[in-house]
Design a protein around this motif. Structure first.
Motif, PDB file in Angstrom:
ATOM      1  N   THR A   1       0.847  -1.191   0.000  1.00  0.00           N
ATOM      2  CA  THR A   1       0.000   0.000   0.000  1.00  0.00           C
ATOM      3  C   THR A   1       0.884   1.243   0.000  1.00  0.00           C
ATOM      4  O   THR A   1       2.099   1.168   0.237  1.00  0.00           O
ATOM      5  N   ALA A   2       0.256   2.388  -0.236  1.00  0.00           N
ATOM      6  CA  ALA A   2       0.999   3.651  -0.222  1.00  0.00           C
ATOM      7  C   ALA A   2       1.691   3.861   1.123  1.00  0.00           C
ATOM      8  O   ALA A   2       2.795   4.412   1.192  1.00  0.00           O
ATOM      9  N   ASP A   3       1.068   3.409   2.208  1.00  0.00           N
ATOM     10  CA  ASP A   3       1.633   3.605   3.547  1.00  0.00           C
ATOM     11  C   ASP A   3       2.758   2.624   3.864  1.00  0.00           C
ATOM     12  O   ASP A   3       3.523   2.860   4.798  1.00  0.00           O
ATOM     13  N   THR A   4       2.837   1.525   3.111  1.00  0.00           N
ATOM     14  CA  THR A   4       3.831   0.501   3.446  1.00  0.00           C
ATOM     15  C   THR A   4       4.867   0.286   2.350  1.00  0.00           C
ATOM     16  O   THR A   4       5.600  -0.703   2.383  1.00  0.00           O
ATOM     17  N   LEU A   5       4.946   1.226   1.395  1.00  0.00           N
ATOM     18  CA  LEU A   5       5.895   1.054   0.290  1.00  0.00           C
ATOM     19  C   LEU A   5       7.320   0.841   0.783  1.00  0.00           C
ATOM     20  O   LEU A   5       8.097   0.112   0.171  1.00  0.00           O
ATOM     21  N   ARG A   6       7.673   1.508   1.870  1.00  0.00           N
ATOM     22  CA  ARG A   6       9.042   1.393   2.375  1.00  0.00           C
ATOM     23  C   ARG A   6       9.117   0.774   3.771  1.00  0.00           C
ATOM     24  O   ARG A   6      10.177   0.768   4.390  1.00  0.00           O
TER      25      ARG A   6
END
Length: 394
Positions: free
Chosen positions: A128-133
């Motif tokens: 997800t956008a929040d867990t890309l990194r």
């Protein structure tokens, strides 16, 4: 004992990838011709060590396994194919022209979407956008890569190219999953595969696969794509047939310096899989000269057809002198907003990644049987078309 003693065809690799994943359906057969060419060379050439052959075939199995997983995910989530991939900003040009720096600077813009290194190894399920990194797959690879980087720094080793696990990578590592990526050539002893990719392969299927891949990734983490791969310049027609509204950044550099740098880049992967006495530096030079010629001549012909306004011309000497000025001009040309927060992140990245953070690379054209005089007719039209600052080349 060989792990892959009987692997001789694309069917053999597919069976191994199916066993590895437990998946059986695959989206098409477009990957077969390139894989069969690859296998033909590693199975018939005496240039490879036993470990080198095993390594290349193992990479092929892993690569096809990723394609099986991506296809399985799409079968379970067919709605992802309804998502448009709009106005991607794509950097191309010769290899070794500053495209990595541009991709990392663009990655500092939170409204953009980069293809991250770890996503080309573990594409599904998409982060997800929040867990890309912060995805555990990303963090594990980041730790692994940091250990390698620390070893390189401690040993003061030259490192021609480096990518962080959570940083942008090349579209090449999607193209390899269609077995039409020039990165495979960097492990081979002859130019046969590269010539096929550049002159004969139907790249439309490769770009169509890339679009599906991007649709999967953006389904959970959307954004306007910032993509890069030097060898997009060899296949601009196929690229634009799939991404017709792509905005193209054409990276320019002294072609003599870039050619020597490409030869230097190839020596490490080839030395990892080939016997020392099979390393033919002059052959590397000839292959580099041929590939670089395609990298400049193909986009010149496309430029004549589609017009110069489709390209932003990014010059290496300007990027090295004032990277932020170049970025501001890219944004203005693309019609995108470069806000102060993004500028601050770009400045921070530049401060943390100086050009000389690794030991210097030492190489020259003559190591690879090349001279400036020999290359002059190859690059004459290119150098006449653009205001390229020549670097010192030996």
């Amino acid at each position: 004992m060989s792990e892959f003693p009987t692997v001789s065809s694309s069917d053999d690799v597919l069976k191994l990838a199916q066993q590895k994943t437990g998946l059986h359906d695959i989206d098409s057969d477009s990957w077969r011709p390139g894989l069969d060419l690859l296998l033909e060379e590693v199975n018939t050439s005496s240039a490879f060590t036993a470990h080198g052959r095993e390594s290349i075939i193992g990479d092929a199995v892993d690569t096809l396994a990723r394609r099986l997983r991506v296809h399985s995910y799409i079968q379970q989530h067919p709605e992802v194919l309804d998502l448009p991939v709009e106005r991607p900003l794509i950097t191309l040009g010769m290899p070794r022209t500053g495209t990595t720096v541009v991709s990392y600077l663009l990655d500092q813009d939170t409204s953009r979407r980069s293809l991250l290194h770890w996503e080309c190894i573990y594409p599904v399920p998409p982060a997800t956008a929040d867990t890309l990194r912060t995805d555990p797959r990303c963090l594990a690879l980041l730790d692994e890569r940091q250990q390698i980087l620390q070893f390189v720094k401690d040993a003061n080793m030259p490192l021609p190219h480096w990518e962080d696990a959570d940083g942008p990578t090349e579209c090449m590592f999607i193209h390899t999953q269609d077995f039409k990526g020039l990165s495979w050539d960097s492990y081979l002893s002859t130019p046969h595969y590269a010539r096929w990719v550049i002159n004969e392969a139907d790249m439309t299927s490769t770009y169509e696969y890339q679009k599906r891949y991007l649709q999967v990734l953006q389904s959970a983490a959307p954004g306007t794509w910032s993509l890069k791969m030097p060898s997009h310049s060899v296949h601009v027609e196929a690229l634009l047939s799939v991404f017709p509204d792509a905005r193209l950044i054409w990276a320019h550099r002294d072609p003599y310096k870039a050619t020597g740098s490409l030869c230097n880049l190839w020596t490490l992967p080839k030395s990892m899989v080939m016997k020392p006495d099979a390393m033919d530096l002059a052959a590397i030079g000839r292959n580099a000269m041929s590939q670089m010629q395609s990298h400049v001549e193909r986009p010149l012909r496309i430029r004549e057809r589609i017009g110069d306004d489709r390209f932003f011309h990014m010059y290496y000497h300007e990027l090295m002198a004032d990277p932020m000025d170049v970025m501001r001009r890219i944004y203005a040309w693309a019609g995108d907003e470069l806000d102060s927060d993004t500028e601050s992140r770009m400045y921070k990245w530049l401060a943390e990644h100086p050009q000389n953070r690794f030991a210097p690379n030492s190489y020259s054209l003559d190591q690879y049987g090349l001279t400036v005089e020999q290359l002059q007719p190859v690059f004459a039209e290119y150098l006449a078309a653009f205001d390229i600052e020549l670097e010192e080349t030996s």
